[in-house]
Scaffold this motif. Structure first.
Motif, PDB file in Angstrom:
ATOM      1  N   ILE A  50     -14.232 -18.444   3.352  1.00 44.95           N
ATOM      2  CA  ILE A  50     -13.628 -19.768   3.496  1.00 44.95           C
ATOM      3  C   ILE A  50     -13.092 -19.875   4.922  1.00 44.95           C
ATOM      4  CG2 ILE A  50     -11.678 -21.208   2.762  1.00 44.95           C
ATOM      5  CD1 ILE A  50     -12.024 -19.828  -0.040  1.00 44.95           C
TER       6      ILE A  50
ATOM      7  N   ARG B 268      -9.955 -14.285   7.190  1.00 45.02           N
ATOM      8  CA  ARG B 268      -9.761 -12.881   7.520  1.00 45.02           C
ATOM      9  C   ARG B 268     -10.444 -11.956   6.515  1.00 45.02           C
ATOM     10  NH1 ARG B 268      -4.841 -15.095   6.080  1.00 45.02           N
ATOM     11  NH2 ARG B 268      -3.420 -13.696   4.955  1.00 45.02           N
ATOM     12  N   VAL B 269     -11.049 -10.937   7.086  1.00 51.11           N
ATOM     13  CA  VAL B 269     -11.770  -9.935   6.306  1.00 51.11           C
ATOM     14  C   VAL B 269     -11.293  -8.568   6.786  1.00 51.11           C
ATOM     15  CG1 VAL B 269     -13.830 -11.325   5.873  1.00 51.11           C
ATOM     16  CG2 VAL B 269     -13.685 -10.022   7.973  1.00 51.11           C
ATOM     17  N   GLU B 270     -11.436  -7.566   5.910  1.00 52.50           N
ATOM     18  CA  GLU B 270     -11.035  -6.221   6.309  1.00 52.50           C
ATOM     19  C   GLU B 270     -12.278  -5.405   6.614  1.00 52.50           C
ATOM     20  OE1 GLU B 270      -7.133  -5.507   3.951  1.00 52.50           O
ATOM     21  OE2 GLU B 270      -8.356  -3.683   3.799  1.00 52.50           O
TER      22      GLU B 270
ATOM     23  N   LEU C  18     -11.988  -7.167  -1.570  1.00 54.00           N
ATOM     24  CA  LEU C  18     -11.101  -8.164  -0.970  1.00 54.00           C
ATOM     25  C   LEU C  18     -11.888  -9.410  -0.566  1.00 54.00           C
ATOM     26  CD1 LEU C  18      -8.134  -8.623   0.208  1.00 54.00           C
ATOM     27  CD2 LEU C  18      -9.190  -8.088   2.400  1.00 54.00           C
TER      28      LEU C  18
ATOM     29  N   GLN D  21     -12.729 -11.402  -3.638  1.00 57.95           N
ATOM     30  CA  GLN D  21     -11.536 -12.023  -4.213  1.00 57.95           C
ATOM     31  C   GLN D  21     -11.135 -13.265  -3.426  1.00 57.95           C
ATOM     32  OE1 GLN D  21      -8.503  -8.988  -4.369  1.00 57.95           O
ATOM     33  NE2 GLN D  21      -8.802  -8.674  -6.564  1.00 57.95           N
ATOM     34  N   ARG D  22     -11.110 -13.118  -2.108  1.00 54.60           N
ATOM     35  CA  ARG D  22     -10.635 -14.244  -1.286  1.00 54.60           C
ATOM     36  C   ARG D  22     -11.526 -15.483  -1.411  1.00 54.60           C
ATOM     37  NH1 ARG D  22      -6.532 -13.683   2.402  1.00 54.60           N
ATOM     38  NH2 ARG D  22      -7.432 -15.327   3.668  1.00 54.60           N
TER      39      ARG D  22
ATOM     40  N   THR E 122     -12.456 -16.679  -4.093  1.00 55.79           N
ATOM     41  CA  THR E 122     -12.076 -17.386  -5.326  1.00 55.79           C
ATOM     42  C   THR E 122     -10.768 -18.163  -5.175  1.00 55.79           C
ATOM     43  OG1 THR E 122     -10.727 -15.580  -6.221  1.00 55.79           O
ATOM     44  CG2 THR E 122     -13.082 -15.491  -6.694  1.00 55.79           C
ATOM     45  N   ALA E 123     -10.177 -18.169  -3.979  1.00 53.51           N
ATOM     46  CA  ALA E 123      -8.815 -18.694  -3.802  1.00 53.51           C
ATOM     47  C   ALA E 123      -8.633 -20.117  -4.323  1.00 53.51           C
ATOM     48  CB  ALA E 123      -8.423 -18.623  -2.322  1.00 53.51           C
ATOM     49  N   TYR E 124      -9.644 -20.940  -4.160  1.00 51.15           N
ATOM     50  CA  TYR E 124      -9.465 -22.362  -4.525  1.00 51.15           C
ATOM     51  C   TYR E 124     -10.374 -22.768  -5.676  1.00 51.15           C
ATOM     52  CZ  TYR E 124      -7.085 -22.204  -0.084  1.00 51.15           C
ATOM     53  OH  TYR E 124      -6.231 -21.862   0.929  1.00 51.15           O
TER      54      TYR E 124
END
Lengths: 466, 280
Positions: B216, B228-230, B254, B257-258, B260-262
């Protein structure tokens, strides 16, 4: 000494009401209030207030004109040196600038210079904005990179001097931090739009969606333009790099405010951009951006908002007025506190913030007491939204793609002198946060003004720089 | 022609579309691996899409997209001659292209679109280039002919077996990795789960693997940190540090998961827009 009247208060939306909307908080002075406040000015022969103004507005002169009811004259007087008074009247830290120097302020409250500036600027917008006289075309072309306060100032000054100015903006709307960063309740976007429309009428061209450094380099621009001004701001958000900081529900203030201000996420689903509407919100940091974030979170339905700051109230960089407004609205403060980790649920959402208590030690390089963690004082508080507002740094894209443009250790563009704002690269000037690091709107405008003056002198062959 | 005007539109399937947009400044500058941010209309969200191809002479760029939510739905309903509110680019770092020797380019679904220019550049750099592309079903497979024209060898899989190998691209990749000829570099672009499993596999064979991430984003220029990504334990901004990273170092859990935030808001918004426009 004659009796000094108290400073005329500015009417504003009551806190309980305003946290339900994004409308501007203070209403501004009426004509009668403005004239009453203007009458307080002592009209000093040797005005100290002017020394406190980064663009040296002739303050006593414009206040005298307000007192006499010549509002057109007053706005002309301000605009001799300040291009964006409606904006500065709202977001300048007057209490540390002009008003801090006001002689009245020694024993009483200083003259409300900012409110008076705002009054005449708003009066002008209602009664018709006068177009400044532009000099005959010089036939020379100027590129301005970034449409924030520094860039808008350069665009205006150079257009007035007869240059053909094009402003390149990476986002889809002009104004930079004025549009994506500062919320509507503190700076209505209509004001920024009006200023930009004024520039367009003067012939300034705006090109949106045009990220310089990617689509064209500064060197590309130099083939088409006689000089370039870089005013891209310090737009890259900082994080603390602590465990759990990438959990969902943790935003940089830039992202949170951009979603709300620029993308109008507060209107979702009428608009398409969503935003996390937290109930228990923590905002990390003690500056104006932290206050803006906290107050935005309240307006987006938070039950509790806590500003977490590692020093004390006294060291907070935010303006007193912003802190006051935030407190009135119910924002809480947790001083001498610093997050050390975030803990999430199995789906990856932030649920708890782990903090450590701090104490103040000896002054550090910034002159403020250094915050020192107290071992073993860790505690956790429940959160479902965290906004990290600990500052920004230089975005490296332009520097990386511009050979010959020197930057300092922290990535900010070096200038040969504060007077010219000329960079190490021939034909290229810079100003605002990309030179100084995060500062104020007015200091960016001041830098823009100096850059424009030097640019003009250089292009006329009156000043040798490179 | 107006800036950001749609010059060509072709449905590949009911859900997948190809479009060519008029954006001469981007067409001239873009390199393989770079992306654009688009905003369809005045209330629109900003979303990233990778540039699949460009024609600098015609001043057009080509994108492929699958309708998965409000923005892509709105985009799919625009026709030739209409224009997008905003197209920003080219963004991100271009792909690092060199002659590695033997390169395998793996693409899944609409991920084949951004894979295509990279494959082409790898081939032009002198690599022996093997393409592996896959989709859920034959109708969803894109750019087969284009990929075939530039690959030394092209392998195809579909989940349902309607075309090519029945199964996943990773099955085919394993076969290639098990051959005696050493593979020097893998490039994988597709759904996150596909990239994750490609990386797991290439890790076994110790073959360096580039992935292109599509998180996103909001501004796409390094200003917000939404993306941001790791990578290797460090936080990176995908828009300016990427979009391509060493797939073996990416924190896939991670990343997924990110994305799916919205989800809830996205579903609500998508439902409302379909109701409003009478779409399906």
């Amino acid at each position: 000494m004659a009796k000094v009247e108290p400073r005329v208060p500015m009417r504003e939306q009551p806190p309980k009401e305003r946290i339900k909307n994004f409308n501007e908080v203070p209403f501004g002075y009426s004509v009668e209030e403005a004239q009453r406040e203007a009458a307080r000015c002592l009209q000093c022969k040797n005005p100290k207030c002017v020394e406190g103004c980064p663009v040296e507005v002739n303050i006593p002169a414009f206040i005298k004109l307000i007192r006499e009811g010549d509002f057109r004259g007053a706005i002309r007087k301000i605009k001799e040196t300040n291009l964006l008074p409606a904006i500065c009247g709202r977001v300048c830290p007057q209490e540390t600038q002009c008003e801090a120097h006001c002689v009245l302020g020694k024993k009483h409250e200083p003259v409300a210079i900012g409110r008076l500036e705002r009054f005449v600027a708003d009066w002008e917008r209602e009664h018709g904005v006068e177009m400044p006289q532009c000099a005959p075309p010089t036939g020379k072309k100027i590129a301005v990179v970034g449409s924030g306060p520094a860039g808008l100032t350069v665009a205006s000054d150079m257009a007035k001097l007869g240059y053909e100015v094009t402003v390149f903006e990476a986002l889809h709307a002009p104004g930079g931090v004025l549009i994506y960063g500062i919320p509507e309740f503190r700076l209505p976007k209509a004001i920024v739009r009006a200023e930009v429309e004024g520039l367009q009428k003067m012939g300034v061209k705006f090109v949106y969606d045009y990220p310089i450094g990617r689509v064209e380099t500064i060197d590309d621009l130099l083939t088409r333009f006689d000089a370039v001004f870089i005013g891209v701001g310090a737009g890259a958000p900082m994080f603390m790099n602590i465990p759990g900081e990438n959990l969902m529900g943790i935003y940089s203030a830039n992202e949170y405010l951009t979603r709300s201000n620029l993308m109008r996420a507060y209107d979702f689903p009428e608009t398409d951009t969503p935003i996390v509407r937290g109930k228990k919100v923590a905002v990390i940091g003690g500056g104006n951006v932290a206050m803006d974030s906290a107050r935005t979170a309240l307006r987006l339905g938070a039950e509790s908002v806590t500003v977490v700051y590692r020093r004390t109230r006294k060291e907070m960089p935010a303006r007193a007025e912003e802190v006051h407004h935030a407190e009135e609205e119910g924002v809480q403060f947790s001083f001498l506190t610093n997050p050390v980790a975030y803990h999430g649920d199995e789906k990856g959402w932030v649920r708890e913030m782990e903090c450590i208590k701090m104490r103040l030690g000896e002054p550090d390089a910034s002159g403020r007491p250094r915050p020192i963690p107290i071992e073993g004082s860790n505690f956790r508080i429940p959160v479902d939204l965290v906004i990290v507002a600990i500052g920004t740094r230089a975005n490296p894209v332009i520097q990386q793609t511009t050979p010959g443009l020197e930057v300092n250790r922290r990535g900010y563009i070096k200038v040969l002198s504060e007077e010219t704002m000329a960079t190490t690269k021939r034909g290229v000037f810079a100003g605002g946060d990309i030179v100084t690091g995060a500062a104020t709107v007015i200091s960016a405008m001041g830098a823009g003004r100096r850059a424009a003056r030097a640019m003009h002198a250089w292009l006329c062959g009156e000043l040798k720089i490179w | 022609m107006e800036m950001f005007e749609i010059v060509k539109k072709r449905p590949i399937t009911e859900e997948v579309f190809m479009m060519e947009l008029f954006a001469p400044h981007i067409a001239k500058k873009r390199k393989a691996g770079q992306f654009i941010i688009i905003r369809v209309d005045e209330v629109g969200e900003r979303i990233p899409l990778t540039i699949a191809d460009a024609d600098p002479e015609a001043g057009t760029i080509r994108i492929y997209f699958q309708v998965v939510g409000t923005t892509t739905y709105k985009l799919s309903r625009l026709e030739v001659g209409q224009r997008l509110a905003d197209v920003v680019g080219p963004l991100g770092r271009p792909t690092h292209i060199e002659n590695f020797g033997r390169v395998v380019c793996v693409g899944g679904g609409v991920g084949v679109a951004p894979l295509y220019p990279i494959t082409k550049a790898m081939k032009e750099a002198g690599n022996h280039t093997i393409g592996i592309i896959g989709a859920r079903t034959k109708a969803l497979l894109i750019l087969e002919d284009e990929m075939r024209a530039i690959c030394d060898e092209l392998l195809i899989s579909t989940d349902d077996g309607s075309y090519g190998h029945k199964g996943f691209v990773t099955d085919l990749l394993r076969q290639v990795l098990e051959r005696p000829e050493k593979v020097n570099q893998v490039v994988a672009i597709g759904p996150p789960i596909m990239m994750k499993f490609v990386c797991k596999l290439t890790k076994e064979f110790n073959v360096p693997t580039i992935v292109s991430l599509n998180p996103i984003m909001v501004d796409g220029t390094g200003m917000c940190g939404a993306c941001r990504v790791e990578v290797g334990g460090e936080t990176k901004f995908c828009c300016v540090d990427g979009p391509e990273f060493d797939g073996h170092a990416v924190n896939w859990e991670l990343f997924m998961q990110r994305l799916t935030a919205y989800r809830e808001q996205e579903q609500l918004s998508y439902k409302l827009i379909r109701e409003k426009t009478g779409g399906k």
